[in-house]
Each structure stands twice: as C-alpha cells, then as structure tokens.
Scaffold this active site. Sequence first.
Site, short mmCIF file in Angstrom:
data_model
loop_
_atom_site.label_atom_id
_atom_site.label_comp_id
_atom_site.label_asym_id
_atom_site.label_seq_id
_atom_site.Cartn_x
_atom_site.Cartn_y
_atom_site.Cartn_z
N ASP A 64 0.95 -1.07 -0.01
CA ASP A 64 -0.21 -0.16 0.02
C ASP A 64 0.76 1.27 0.00
O ASP A 64 0.69 2.17 0.79
CB ASP A 64 -0.81 0.00 1.19
CG ASP A 64 -1.94 1.03 1.00
OD1 ASP A 64 -2.35 1.42 0.02
OD2 ASP A 64 -2.68 1.33 2.19
N ASN B 234 1.60 7.15 3.06
CA ASN B 234 2.46 6.18 3.70
C ASN B 234 4.08 6.49 3.54
O ASN B 234 4.73 5.81 3.83
CB ASN B 234 1.95 4.66 3.27
CG ASN B 234 0.68 4.25 4.10
OD1 ASN B 234 0.44 4.89 4.71
ND2 ASN B 234 0.06 3.28 3.44
#
Length: 819
Positions: A204, A209
Amino acid sequence: MNTRWDNMWEIFHAAATLSGSERAAFLDDACKDDAELRAEIDALLESHEREDGLPDPTAYLADLAIDEELATAAAGQRIGAYRIVREVGQGGMGAVYEAEQEQLKRRVALKLIRLGMDTQQVVARFEAERQALAMMNHPNVARVIDAGSTEAGRPYFIMEFIDGVPITDYCDAKRLDTAQRLELFLAVCAGVQHAHQKGIIHRDLKPGNVLVTEEDGKPVPKIIDFGIAKATAQHSVEKSLFTQVGMLIGTPEYMSPEQAGLAELDIDVRTDVYSLGVLLFELLVGALPFEPAELRRAGYDEIRRRIREEEPSLPSARLSTLHARSEELAEKRRTDTRSLLRTLRGDLDWITMRALEKDRDRRYPTVNELATDLRRHITDEPVLAGPPSAAYRVRKFARRHKLLVAAAGAVVLSLVLGMATATIGLLRATDAERIAREEAQTAEAVSDFLTDLFRTSEPSAADLDTTTAREVLDRGVARVREELGEEPVVQSRLMHVMGIVYAQLGLLDEAERLLDEALEKRRLLPAVSRADIAETLSGLAGVKHLSSQHNEAIALYAEAIELVSADEVDPLWLATVYRSLGGVYESVAKHEESLRTLAEARSMLDRAGMEDTAEYARVIRNIGISQWGDGDVEAARASYDQSLEIYDRVLEAGHPEVSYVVNSLAILNYNLGDFDAARPLLERELRNLERTLGREHQHTASIMNNLGLLLLDMGLIEEAAPKINESLEIRETLLGPDHEDVATSLINRAKLHLATDRPEAASDDLRRCIAIRERVLGTKHPYVATALELHGETLRQLDRPDEAQAIERRAAAIRELQE
C-alpha cells in the site's frame, strides 16, 4: 471522501449485522432504485459470509463504542500501556493517533484497526511477521515497535512516531525541482528494497504512507505501515476487497494489476515496484496516471478492470492533458510547462512506464533495478528502460483489438506458405532429380501441416474475439513439437520457417529460440543437407544481427559460408549471405572486412549474370557505405551512382530502398560542397516518397530534413525553415523525443535559429541534442563533438565565453580520441 463510497460502506456494515428478511428489507430501503449499488453490496455480503462468516454484532458494537471514544480522545485515555494524545489521521485500515508510552516517556504512533476484520487472524498474522519486522533497520523505514488488542479484541499496532507530511505535499510546499524529487524518491526506493530483503512487502505504497520529516535541515522520507497490510490480509478481506470507503486492499490509484485480481498468493515484490511507479509518476507530473474522481465513480468491477487492463499515458502526455493546471504544476517544480515536458520526455517517461507495466514480467524485477535506472538517467548514462519496440506495440495492439487482429491469420498463412516452398530452389546439386523429389515431398508435408493449422485455428463466431495471429503461431509451434516427432525432417523445416516468421514479426526472442532448436535438429539428421543447415545458420545469424549480437552473427554467417560451396547452392542465396555478413562487419566499423566480403558477393552475382537485380544494387550500395566509412569518398560516390542506376531500372520510384541510396548519395555530395548535385536528388526523392509513403513517414522525414539543411546552407532560409521544422515534428511524433534522428533535426533547427539571429533558441535545441546523443551514442561519439562545437559558437554569440570555452574543451577532447 466520495459520498457514494461512504454510503456503500455504511450500508454494508449495517447489513452485516442483519439476516434474512430483515436484511433484505433494509437493503431495499437503503439502496432504493440503485441496482448497481445493491448488486455490489450483495456481492460483498455473499463473499464475506461464504468465506469467513459475518462479524460478531456484539464485538462490532463494543468496538464502535471504542471508536467513538477515541474519535473524541481526550488526553489521558489509554489503550494498553499507551496514553492517547490526539488523532493524527485516518488510514486505509484504521485511525492513527499520537500516543505516549508512559513507562519510557516516548512518543509513538498508535494505529487501531478498523471494524470488520477477524481479530484473532490479524494478531496471529502480525505475530508471524513480528520477527521479520523487528529486523528492519533502515533510516527511511518507520519501525514497528509493538502490537496488541483492545479489551474488545480489536488489534492495534505501535509504530515510531513520524512528525512529517506526505512526500508529494512536502515536494510541492518546498517547490522541489525534478532532480530534488528524484533524490527523495531514491531514498524511498532504498527503504522499500531493504524491507524486501527482509521478506516484507508493503502492498500500500502511496504518499500518505511516505512521510517526509527534516533532520538537521535535510528532508528524510520515512515509509510507514510496513508489514501491516500483509499482517491484516485475512482471506475474507481479500475476497471482499474493502477495508474502508473506496478502498481495495491497497489504494485503487496506486494498486498493481495483480492486487486487483483477488489472488493473495499472486503478490510479490513487483507489486511494490508498480506502486512506486505511480508515486514516481505523481512526483514528476503532479497528477496520477488515472484521474481519481473518475476511477472511483466507476463500479467495483469496472475499477478492477481499469487497474488490470487500461494503459496509463506517458507522464509527459499526462502533463499535456492538464492544460491550465500544467503551468501551476510546473511552477511547483521551479520551471515552466515546456521545460518540464522536455525533462519528462525520454528517460523519465520510459522508466516510469516500465515500472507501471501491466505485465509484471516486463516490470523492473526489483526496486533496486528501478533505482539503478534512475541513477543512470541522473548521470546521463543509457537507461535499460526505453520506448517499446515495434513488435511490442503490435502485441499490445493485438490485445486491445483482438477481433481486428484475428483477421491477420490469413496474411501470416500466406507468408508462411510462401517461405515454406521458396527454399526448394536453394540446392543446386548434381543429383537434381532426387533432391527435387525429396524437397517437394517435404514442402508438401510442410504446406499440408500449415494449411491444417490455420484451417483449424481459423476464428469462428465463438472465438473470433480471442484469436490473434501470434496465438495461432504459438499454437502451431506447440503442435510442431508434439505431432511431428516421428517426422524430424519436416519438423525441423517447419521450425526454421516459423522461426523466420517470428523474426519478420519482430519477435526476435521467439525467433532465436526456434531457429536454435531447428539448427540443433538439422545438425543431427543425416537426411538433412549441408545447404539446409546453412540456411538455418544464416536465418539465425540475421536474428542475432537484428538483436545487436554482432559477433555471434559474424560467426554464424561464416559457418554457413564454409558449410557449402558455390556450385552447391543458388548463387543469389550465397551472395545474399555474403552481403549480410558484410553489413554486420560494417556495423562494428570493420570497413576492410566489410569491403572484402562485399566484393565476393559482387563477384558471385557477376558470374551468375545478375547485374540487373535489386540484390546487386544492395551489394553496390553497401560497398559505397563501407567505402565512405573507410574514407574513400569518391569511390563511395561512384558506388552510390551505380546502385541508383540499377534501382531506377528494377524498382519503382519512391521505393524505400531507392530513397536510402538517394539519401546517401545526396549527403555525400552535400559534404563535398556539391549543392547543385545534391538538391535535385533530394527534391526528386521527396516527391516520390510523399506519393508512395505519405508525408508523415520516417523515410520522408529523413529526406525532408536533409533537403531543409541543404537549402539553409544555400542561403534559402524561407524555403529551408518549413522543411526543417516539419521534419522535427514528424520525427518526434513517430520516433519519440529521445531518438538520434530527433537530435539530428534539433541541430539543424539550431542552425536555422542562428541564421535568423535567435541564438537563445539555438542554445536550447543544442542542449537537448547533446543530451540525446550522449544517452544514445555515448559521451565520446564524434556526433556529440559536432553538437558541442556548434553550441560553443552559439554561447560566444550570447556573450558567455566561460561556458563556451568549457564546452569547446569537451569537444576537443573527443576529437583527440578520434585521431
């Protein structure tokens, strides 16, 4: 957040606590007339219930209370040994909070996993990953410190707290240029590669992130959530694909095609390579390959289809579609739209697109190789990524237009059948009757097999949309191997013929494998003549030459020639082999060897009375090329003249072979200063090519470019300008922005700018020309020196003597190497 996805998420979870008629009535009311929404929620519920059972309503409500408590978390609330300070964000799997580990008095990030996941499975999976996660120790990866579960059984994870912002936001806020963005991206790649070496795949990767913080005044990217996606990927979630509103496992905009395919076992490190490709695209352009709003408006199955099948645009092409936004995005990169487009075109376009390949076998196999190619770009070395070959583009077209391509089968059949029978005339042995009989029998068997292959493979109404010419050939090769083991002579002939067809289609790897196999079989068969073996040796050599395996090609052509004598084979065939060998020698600048080999080819054709053939003209043309390469300009001009005379007799005007020799002859005359001889040649051939090939064709652009340069040197600027400009436009469109032919047009346009007193524009074109030539030809090539010398002159006109002197020194160093 998208309202439709919000609604779907709420309805799904509410319906998950109901059953039977109560659920049906609720869904009727909640979905009303939205049949697509109802179908998607029904599918999610069915998959969720079938695989792992519905979530326990009691635990759901208990956790919901915890969610509500944490959503308004006050200082002092605790989860385990951690005291909540504040909420810092919402992620794909849950809420993230700043917390304090009271015993050690350190700040941490606490991530509480969302409702709808099986706590026991999540924690068990995370525990299985703990050892590998604990081994990660990299400055660009945020550490996972601890894990546990709430009193209600909800899992949470404790991570190093990163007080940073998403990498894309940081780059835009600081107005980092492309080079600075690439530096940060390479640090991200280093972190991901480190994790991959520890056996951890992120799954992901996205800006949220990858947070950037500053240490000692320098930006440091930190990747968060490593390992958590893998730890929370229980089977039911994989099947439903939803972890929050609008989310698949991963984030749709950054998700690899294999992630959208529902198969957990099909995930490997190349999934992260793809997501990094999307992140690189966004950092370079300021937009995503697919428009997020448009993607998320699509239905569930349509999102998966787009991720798996739709090809993104080149980064430079995507920037061009943003119109008014493009200038704002360029400004955030400290440049303008035109300059940013120039920066993206070429290496960065192709590196990004290789990372984004739908077929992961064509992607960079590791993150390290992606990073290495970017470093090659930064240091102006040739990159591994590049514009897709013509054969690859044909294959992509075939996948998109299967119905159209299926009709090509008949064309391939005629080509194969023609080649299957054309080799009968190769042998010219004394036992002509026996040879002819055996060859006829073999050719008949070959033709029968191929006719049956294409007849049984002919697309019917049922499979017309799924059959392509390539598939038919692949199927035919499989049948050759399976069905003709008892007929090795026919089998080896078919392998040779179909290997040549693969080469004709540009499928060089397949061609090489099949011709290798044919050669091995033919060497072992006593019934196969030396001429048959030589035939396959020559075919394989041609493929090696096309693949730039020049030394291997030379050895194979030489073996083919040694295997047969002139009185055993058709002189036209043998002369063609000699000419091909001469061409390979010329490719590696062995002019003397090339001239000696081509002279032998010419002698063979002379003895056979074939002076008035296209092959004879090709041999003479190639002799001229080698004479020019060897410095004998007058001999080269005579050879070109002779070749052109033959071509004019045996080929129609405008044939590409004719244009090739006309172009060579005109350039030679131009270099000798004989403009009056060069101009009519180029004007004649331009008219012919416009008639036969069209104006927007590579050959046409070449003649147009050379004519424009000639007219410019003759002082006819108004006539020269449109030809130089149009040639550049055609070449960029057909060949891409990083082709040597484009560099040639750029240096000519620079000369045009200088002739019209526009040295600044000339300098821009010359910088780009030099960059292309250094990448394509190497930094020591004489063509680079030519462009550097002109740029030095241009900089002196701009009153920048120091820059000019530095560039002129570089050019002089290259010239010294050539002496």
